[in-house]
Design an enzyme around this catalytic site. Structure first.
Site, PDB file in Angstrom:
ATOM      1  N   SER A  70       0.792  -1.233   0.000  1.00 29.81           N
ATOM      2  CA  SER A  70       0.000   0.000   0.000  1.00 29.81           C
ATOM      3  C   SER A  70       0.823   1.282   0.000  1.00 29.81           C
ATOM      4  O   SER A  70       0.253   2.364  -0.183  1.00 29.81           O
ATOM      5  CB  SER A  70      -0.965   0.013   1.188  1.00 29.81           C
ATOM      6  OG  SER A  70      -2.074  -0.806   0.917  1.00 29.81           O
ATOM      7  N   GLY A 282       4.201   9.354   6.356  1.00 31.70           N
ATOM      8  CA  GLY A 282       4.597   7.987   6.053  1.00 31.70           C
ATOM      9  C   GLY A 282       3.463   7.179   5.476  1.00 31.70           C
ATOM     10  O   GLY A 282       2.401   7.708   5.113  1.00 31.70           O
ATOM     11  N   HIS A 283       3.697   5.891   5.410  1.00 32.20           N
ATOM     12  CA  HIS A 283       2.687   4.928   4.979  1.00 32.20           C
ATOM     13  C   HIS A 283       3.250   3.557   5.296  1.00 32.20           C
ATOM     14  O   HIS A 283       4.461   3.393   5.511  1.00 32.20           O
ATOM     15  CB  HIS A 283       2.390   5.045   3.479  1.00 32.20           C
ATOM     16  CG  HIS A 283       0.964   4.746   3.119  1.00 32.20           C
ATOM     17  ND1 HIS A 283       0.418   3.480   3.235  1.00 32.20           N
ATOM     18  CD2 HIS A 283      -0.032   5.536   2.657  1.00 32.20           C
ATOM     19  CE1 HIS A 283      -0.861   3.526   2.855  1.00 32.20           C
ATOM     20  NE2 HIS A 283      -1.160   4.759   2.518  1.00 32.20           N
ATOM     21  N   GLY A 285       2.476  -0.878   4.337  1.00 30.08           N
ATOM     22  CA  GLY A 285       1.750  -1.756   3.427  1.00 30.08           C
ATOM     23  C   GLY A 285       1.906  -3.211   3.827  1.00 30.08           C
ATOM     24  O   GLY A 285       2.864  -3.582   4.512  1.00 30.08           O
ATOM     25  N   ALA A 286       0.960  -4.027   3.396  1.00 36.88           N
ATOM     26  CA  ALA A 286       1.021  -5.465   3.654  1.00 36.88           C
ATOM     27  C   ALA A 286       0.317  -6.212   2.545  1.00 36.88           C
ATOM     28  O   ALA A 286      -0.855  -5.934   2.261  1.00 36.88           O
ATOM     29  CB  ALA A 286       0.390  -5.785   5.008  1.00 36.88           C
ATOM     30  N   GLY A 289       2.159 -12.199   3.348  1.00 37.74           N
ATOM     31  CA  GLY A 289       3.492 -12.559   3.789  1.00 37.74           C
ATOM     32  C   GLY A 289       4.542 -11.493   3.594  1.00 37.74           C
ATOM     33  O   GLY A 289       5.734 -11.778   3.717  1.00 37.74           O
TER      34      GLY A 289
END
Length: 424
Positions: A70, A282-283, A285-286, A289
């Site tokens: 993301s 910021g950011h 993501g996922a 895994g």
């Protein structure tokens, strides 16, 4: 080794810390492989540890490519902001002005700030061709809205795919081609925008220590399905943002998030956590895994990027924030909420079932004034944090906020069933 030592240049100190500490942190927290990069004194330094694939045991190098998931949304927002800077897009005009077949009456600004009200986790597999994003957005024409446009922040993957389609229409090219031509190529970054570009140098996601062989559909590229790069190149993108005055508006607060126990807001694509000592953007993501993290202190010119492929990556990131980012930038993140020592009984209005795209929450009564929360099949006990919020007893201390007939956990889910008289 704890925090950075004092004295010497910031970049030199950071280089020493990450080179010695990263392998230890991976071992401590069961992380399969990772890259860590730090921007300080205008210089990017990086390190790598672990393996790309637990099966092949190929080592992670600083040149390896990790999906940033993301964090891709910030790249999409940047492409949108370029169109605004050129006078080709009005953030406050209806999306249908650019996409005539799109029915929801929402604006690009609402999409960038996750306030469109669209049910956010709709994932359609429309292939991997040049028309994949167009087909994906066509299937959103009748998407449900969890709240009226502009009224509520609720994280929305689907909205960024719509933004990607706006980029395609106004540039006259597929989204991936625009991203390559306008961002990756000028910055001389090595990126992979599709799964087909994967090579032996790509990190593989892991769950329970085992490689994930099915990454899922890649048709929602603008939201974060496939873009991969190194941590060094991710920070080169962040450094470009800090050096480009016309992108500064993206860092300005647009909307406050629900009160999960630590104040935060959202900009145009950027998350704005409430650090003390100066602004931070910021950011994270996922994907399956894989986990990625980016934090930037714009006024100090300091940034960190951590890219991982399995294990307790959040624990590693916490160490990096406390011992590298905060030390270099002179900022401190807010203390996360924890369960009160003597909580009041949970408000019975929490009881019931709630649903949104991809998620279901069931709240039932437990002993001692607690509730039992089943969130997507994971059941844990929660206690009252406030009258309108509950917090998980065990780590991670997830917070759910009650907002009328919605329960909010980052996504807003609508009540679909309420026990008669508040009883289970």
């Amino acid at each position: 080794m704890g925090a950075l030592r004092q004295g010497g240049g910031a970049a030199v100190n950071a280089a020493e810390w990450i080179a010695s500490r990263l392998p230890e942190l991976l071992e401590e927290h069961g992380v399969v492989g990772a890259q860590l990069a730090v921007l300080a004194d205008g210089e990017i330094i990086d390190a790598a540890a672990g393996v790309l694939d637990a099966g092949t045991r190929a080592p992670v190098t600083t040149e390896s490519l990790f999906q940033i998931a993301s964090i891709t949304k910030v790249w999409t927002a940047t492409l949108v902001q370029e169109l605004v800077n050129e006078g080709r897009l009005d953030l406050d005009a209806p999306v249908r002005d650019v996409l005539p077949g799109f029915r929801p009456v929402i604006t690009p600004r609402q999409l960038l700030t996750h306030t469109s009200g669209l049910d956010g986790d709709l994932f359609h597999d429309t292939g991997s061709g040049d028309d994949a994003v167009e087909k994906f957005v066509a299937r959103l024409a009748d998407a449900a809205q969890i709240a009226p446009p502009g009224e509520l922040w609720s994280y929305c993957n689907s909205g960024f795919t719509v933004l990607g389609r706006i980029v395609e229409v106004l540039r006259g090219k597929p989204f991936n081609a625009v991203l390559e031509e306008r961002l990756a190529a000028p910055l001389r970054l090595t990126v992979a925008t599709t799964y087909a570009e994967r090579t032996a140098s790509h990190a593989v996601g892991h769950e329970d220590g085992r490689p994930v062989t099915d990454p899922g559909p890649e048709s929602d590229w603008p939201a974060g399905s496939a873009l991969a790069m190194s941590a060094r190149d991710l920070l080169a993108f962040a450094r470009m943002h800090l050096a480009t005055p016309t992108f500064a508006v993206m860092r300005e607060p647009q909307v406050l998030l629900p009160d999960f126990g630590n104040r935060a807001s959202w900009g145009l694509g950027w998350e704005l956590p409430d650090y003390s000592g100066g602004p931070v953007i910021g950011h994270h993501g996922a994907n399956r895994g894989l986990a990625s993290f980016l934090r930037v202190a714009p006024e100090r010119g300091i940034a960190v990027a951590l890219l991982t492929n399995g294990g307790a990556a959040r624990e590693v990131f916490d160490h990096v924030i406390e011992n590298v980012f905060s030390e270099l930038a002179g900022v401190r993140r807010p203390e996360p909420p924890t369960p009160p020592d003597a909580p009041e009984p949970v408000n019975e209005r929490f009881l019931g079932s709630y649903r949104c795209a991809g998620h279901e929450v069931v709240v039932t009564q437990a002993d001692h004034g607690r509730v039992r929360v089943d969130l997507d099949g994971e059941e844990r006990e929660f206690v009252a944090l406030r009258d309108d919020a509950v917090i998980a007893l065990e780590r991670p201390h997830t917070v759910l906020v009650l907002m009328g007939d919605l329960v909010h956990f980052g996504r807003a889910a609508a009540r679909i069933w309420e026990p008669p008289g508040g009883e289970t």
